[in-house]
Design a protein around this motif. Structure first.
Motif, PDB file in Angstrom:
ATOM      1  N   THR A 101       8.529  12.756   1.057  1.00 58.71           N
ATOM      2  CA  THR A 101       8.072  13.520   1.272  1.00 58.71           C
ATOM      3  C   THR A 101       6.494  12.807   0.394  1.00 58.71           C
ATOM      4  O   THR A 101       5.414  12.886   1.344  1.00 58.71           O
ATOM      5  CB  THR A 101       7.727  15.092   2.087  1.00 58.71           C
ATOM      6  OG1 THR A 101       9.327  15.194   2.496  1.00 58.71           O
ATOM      7  CG2 THR A 101       6.290  15.368   2.587  1.00 58.71           C
TER       8      THR A 101
ATOM      9  N   LEU B 244       5.926   9.571   0.882  1.00 58.84           N
ATOM     10  CA  LEU B 244       5.082   8.972   2.167  1.00 58.84           C
ATOM     11  C   LEU B 244       3.634   9.564   2.949  1.00 58.84           C
ATOM     12  O   LEU B 244       3.109   8.461   3.210  1.00 58.84           O
ATOM     13  CB  LEU B 244       6.290   9.087   3.517  1.00 58.84           C
ATOM     14  CG  LEU B 244       7.699   8.931   3.057  1.00 58.84           C
ATOM     15  CD1 LEU B 244       8.664   9.288   4.168  1.00 58.84           C
ATOM     16  CD2 LEU B 244       7.964   7.254   3.213  1.00 58.84           C
ATOM     17  N   GLN B 245       3.589  10.188   1.768  1.00 51.70           N
ATOM     18  CA  GLN B 245       2.053  10.782   2.595  1.00 51.70           C
ATOM     19  C   GLN B 245       1.053  10.188   1.466  1.00 51.70           C
ATOM     20  O   GLN B 245      -0.186   9.675   2.380  1.00 51.70           O
ATOM     21  CB  GLN B 245       1.770  12.897   1.886  1.00 51.70           C
ATOM     22  CG  GLN B 245       3.015  13.345   2.808  1.00 51.70           C
ATOM     23  CD  GLN B 245       2.319  14.618   2.613  1.00 51.70           C
ATOM     24  OE1 GLN B 245       2.037  14.873   1.395  1.00 51.70           O
ATOM     25  NE2 GLN B 245       2.601  16.036   3.201  1.00 51.70           N
ATOM     26  N   ASN B 246       1.570   9.914   0.124  1.00 51.03           N
ATOM     27  CA  ASN B 246       0.671   8.638  -0.730  1.00 51.03           C
ATOM     28  C   ASN B 246       0.619   7.845   0.221  1.00 51.03           C
ATOM     29  O   ASN B 246      -0.372   6.939   0.666  1.00 51.03           O
ATOM     30  CB  ASN B 246       1.158   9.028  -1.606  1.00 51.03           C
ATOM     31  CG  ASN B 246       0.474   7.999  -3.306  1.00 51.03           C
ATOM     32  OD1 ASN B 246      -0.751   7.932  -2.930  1.00 51.03           O
ATOM     33  ND2 ASN B 246       0.939   7.529  -3.715  1.00 51.03           N
ATOM     34  N   GLN B 247       1.586   7.112   0.919  1.00 51.84           N
ATOM     35  CA  GLN B 247       1.834   5.129   1.473  1.00 51.84           C
ATOM     36  C   GLN B 247       0.906   5.881   2.416  1.00 51.84           C
ATOM     37  O   GLN B 247      -0.029   5.225   3.260  1.00 51.84           O
ATOM     38  CB  GLN B 247       2.934   5.725   1.756  1.00 51.84           C
ATOM     39  CG  GLN B 247       4.375   4.839   0.346  1.00 51.84           C
ATOM     40  CD  GLN B 247       4.710   4.095   0.853  1.00 51.84           C
ATOM     41  OE1 GLN B 247       5.204   4.327   2.366  1.00 51.84           O
ATOM     42  NE2 GLN B 247       6.136   3.811  -0.096  1.00 51.84           N
ATOM     43  N   SER B 248       0.550   6.861   3.498  1.00 51.95           N
ATOM     44  CA  SER B 248       0.408   7.094   4.960  1.00 51.95           C
ATOM     45  C   SER B 248      -1.250   7.082   4.215  1.00 51.95           C
ATOM     46  O   SER B 248      -2.299   6.846   5.219  1.00 51.95           O
ATOM     47  CB  SER B 248       0.408   8.158   5.601  1.00 51.95           C
ATOM     48  OG  SER B 248      -0.090   8.590   5.242  1.00 51.95           O
ATOM     49  N   LEU B 249      -1.215   7.357   3.131  1.00 51.90           N
ATOM     50  CA  LEU B 249      -3.355   8.058   2.776  1.00 51.90           C
ATOM     51  C   LEU B 249      -3.821   6.954   2.070  1.00 51.90           C
ATOM     52  O   LEU B 249      -5.010   6.387   2.408  1.00 51.90           O
ATOM     53  CB  LEU B 249      -3.659   8.795   2.036  1.00 51.90           C
ATOM     54  CG  LEU B 249      -2.768  10.521   2.944  1.00 51.90           C
ATOM     55  CD1 LEU B 249      -3.072  11.451   2.245  1.00 51.90           C
ATOM     56  CD2 LEU B 249      -3.652  10.943   4.121  1.00 51.90           C
ATOM     57  N   ARG B 250      -2.913   5.757   1.218  1.00 53.02           N
ATOM     58  CA  ARG B 250      -3.456   4.526   1.102  1.00 53.02           C
ATOM     59  C   ARG B 250      -4.392   3.846   1.788  1.00 53.02           C
ATOM     60  O   ARG B 250      -5.809   3.698   0.739  1.00 53.02           O
ATOM     61  CB  ARG B 250      -2.489   3.901   0.063  1.00 53.02           C
ATOM     62  CG  ARG B 250      -2.889   2.733  -0.468  1.00 53.02           C
ATOM     63  CD  ARG B 250      -1.618   2.257  -1.437  1.00 53.02           C
ATOM     64  NE  ARG B 250      -0.751   3.041  -2.404  1.00 53.02           N
ATOM     65  CZ  ARG B 250      -0.347   3.481  -2.378  1.00 53.02           C
ATOM     66  NH1 ARG B 250       0.501   2.005  -2.744  1.00 53.02           N
ATOM     67  NH2 ARG B 250       0.134   4.414  -3.774  1.00 53.02           N
TER      68      ARG B 250
END
Length: 81
Positions: free
Chosen positions: A50, A53-59
């Motif tokens: 999780t 995934l959060q890091n990738q969506s915020l990148r």
């Protein structure tokens, strides 16, 4: 005297039954601990996934904000100086 012998056998049989129940309970507890460890491991992995995934969506958002900040710094106005 025959009765005393019957009582001893009954007590031995009861003791064996109780020992078996204790053994079964210990085995069950060990299984539950193993299951709990597995659940804890999956929960830990899911938290990590999780976070990734959060890091990738915020990148992309963070990269855009960094670029906007960098563009606002002196010397980054496109004049080359």
């Amino acid at each position: 005297m025959g009765c005393g012998h019957c009582m001893e056998q009954e007590e031995r049989a009861e003791k064996i039954v109780l020992e078996n129940q204790i053994t079964q309970m210990q085995s069950f507890m060990a299984e539950m601990e193993h299951l709990y460890d597995g659940i804890r491991s999956v929960k830990h992995d899911m938290k990590n996934h999780t976070a990734v995934l959060q890091n990738q969506s915020l990148r992309p958002i963070l990269q855009r904000r960094i670029m906007l900040c960098l563009c606002g710094l002196p010397g980054n106005d496109g004049t080359g100086g």
